[in-house]
Design an enzyme around this catalytic site. Sequence first.
Site, PDB file in Angstrom:
ATOM      1  N   ARG A 166      38.084  21.290  -3.284  1.00 31.48           N
ATOM      2  CA  ARG A 166      38.800  19.933  -1.882  1.00 31.48           C
ATOM      3  C   ARG A 166      39.379  19.758  -1.229  1.00 31.48           C
ATOM      4  O   ARG A 166      40.497  20.175  -0.356  1.00 31.48           O
ATOM      5  CB  ARG A 166      37.344  18.613  -2.335  1.00 31.48           C
ATOM      6  CG  ARG A 166      36.137  19.162  -2.810  1.00 31.48           C
ATOM      7  CD  ARG A 166      35.420  17.514  -2.317  1.00 31.48           C
ATOM      8  NE  ARG A 166      33.912  18.081  -3.481  1.00 31.48           N
ATOM      9  CZ  ARG A 166      33.539  17.402  -3.474  1.00 31.48           C
ATOM     10  NH1 ARG A 166      34.090  17.109  -4.473  1.00 31.48           N
ATOM     11  NH2 ARG A 166      32.338  17.936  -4.148  1.00 31.48           N
ATOM     12  N   ASP A 185      23.993  21.319   6.156  1.00 33.78           N
ATOM     13  CA  ASP A 185      23.453  21.141   5.529  1.00 33.78           C
ATOM     14  C   ASP A 185      22.203  20.957   5.471  1.00 33.78           C
ATOM     15  O   ASP A 185      21.578  20.559   7.023  1.00 33.78           O
ATOM     16  CB  ASP A 185      23.856  20.042   4.388  1.00 33.78           C
ATOM     17  CG  ASP A 185      23.081  19.875   2.985  1.00 33.78           C
ATOM     18  OD1 ASP A 185      24.081  20.443   2.429  1.00 33.78           O
ATOM     19  OD2 ASP A 185      21.745  19.859   2.297  1.00 33.78           O
ATOM     20  N   ASP A 189      29.742  26.896   0.348  1.00 32.52           N
ATOM     21  CA  ASP A 189      29.275  25.876  -1.260  1.00 32.52           C
ATOM     22  C   ASP A 189      27.801  26.003  -1.101  1.00 32.52           C
ATOM     23  O   ASP A 189      27.215  25.010  -1.573  1.00 32.52           O
ATOM     24  CB  ASP A 189      29.953  24.900  -0.786  1.00 32.52           C
ATOM     25  CG  ASP A 189      29.737  24.773  -2.743  1.00 32.52           C
ATOM     26  OD1 ASP A 189      29.558  25.475  -3.773  1.00 32.52           O
ATOM     27  OD2 ASP A 189      30.027  23.179  -3.097  1.00 32.52           O
ATOM     28  N   CYS A 203      28.032  28.597  -7.107  1.00 30.54           N
ATOM     29  CA  CYS A 203      27.647  28.262  -8.656  1.00 30.54           C
ATOM     30  C   CYS A 203      27.024  28.380  -9.408  1.00 30.54           C
ATOM     31  O   CYS A 203      26.269  27.834 -10.445  1.00 30.54           O
ATOM     32  CB  CYS A 203      27.068  26.821  -8.420  1.00 30.54           C
ATOM     33  SG  CYS A 203      26.200  26.515  -7.428  1.00 30.54           S
TER      34      CYS A 203
END
Length: 442
Positions: free
Chosen positions: A259, A297, A346, A386
Amino acid sequence: MKRIILKPGEERRILLGHPWVYDNEAACILAGPGKEAPRAVLEPGEIADVESSGKTYLGRAFANPHSKIIARIYSPSKEGVDKGFFKRRIREALLRRRAAGYDFRRDSCRVVFAEADFLPGFIADRFTGWPLDELEAAVQERPVTFELAEAALGPPVSWISVQFLSYALDKRRDLILEALEEVLGAPLFVTEDPPGAPAGIMEKPPVKVRELEGLPLREGVLRGTCPAGIVIFENSLPFAVYLEEGQKTGHYLDQRDNRRLAAAFAAGSRVLDACSYTGGFGIHAARAGAEAAVCVDVSAAALETVQENAALNAVTGTVAAVEADIFEYLRRAERKKERFDLVILDPPAFAKTRASLNDALRGYKEINLQALKLLNPGGVLVTCSCSQALDEGRFRRMVAEAAADAEKRPYQLDFRYQGPDHPILLGYDESLYLKCGFYRVC
Ligand code: SAH
């Protein structure tokens, strides 16, 4: 002590540092020492020695016959498991973070990362800061700083979110929590202040893993008290964290350094933080002088926290919180010819297992392709995955394929991983899960 004898050749991976024994790798279980020892069965959570087919000693392990991973090696020697053992392991894990530059007074971090810290199946995230409601009542200035908070409320307090992911550790839960409290409450070196014992410890297990280990589902406060919301300071910026309501353990600590580095490209930029959760990247970008930071999101709760974080950081004018599915949002933005100078992707782990890798790769490629199309010339894409099942090489190839389809030629500015509080242990590939590529498009 029972002995798990492996089939021929199965010791190779373990000799390179991999701590697991799968059920199909064991030739037999023997009840004790000697060649003639009778056969035995493993009890869930017991401790057993692991040996190669040639009877070379490989280490001591936590066993669970009900799991596909029947043994997790915790030591290369015949070390027992008492409170002293847990204290040693936790202290070593803290020293690793300290050596990586973490300051336990100010910085929140993962203090124990299971196998990668030689404590198979135990995870502890330590959050340091102040209760959100107390801080909001006591400090009016925005942005809130660590110093303002400390002046108003006194020294920071810490709370820990833990996960027990193996049967053996779940059984020894109280011993581990005592060890954790004792190690954090004492100085690591006599010349230093203690890191600080936690005011509360809570448990937030990922349901799936506990099911695989045959553990009951349970969560809540295990010790002391934990406020619903707290404020931590990451790279000196305030972030609200909801330990119980939030995703995972409340905050994705693993992206701290990424970040900060992404924010270095943000000044004067239009920034898209895609799959923003509580705005980790977007808020950093706004504080670094972005012209606009759009956080997208699907989770309405996460977006409420984005707004809260924007307020704590005095960047409400530049941060927008948009509730949308990222696939749809990116396509819509392209239709509307929106452009950005910095896009951060992400997404959640699309590939949970190796079997779902191909589907996952299509998903990753799609969002990378769309994101690259939205970039202005000279713009930067920060793209993450991830999914542990997706290795670095395939991840990079996926970005290259997305770029080819988007008719862009990105070059790599940086390539990074999870932060050093989530150590990557050589020989144990499962410990490397987060990839984060920085690319500039021409
Ligand atoms: N970037 C965040 C962490 C992201 S975690 C940070 O720095 O903290 C992944 C996020 O993706 C979660 O918040 C989840 O709610 C969100 N998500 C999952 N599926 C999504 C989708 N289809 N569209 C948009 N967001 C999604």
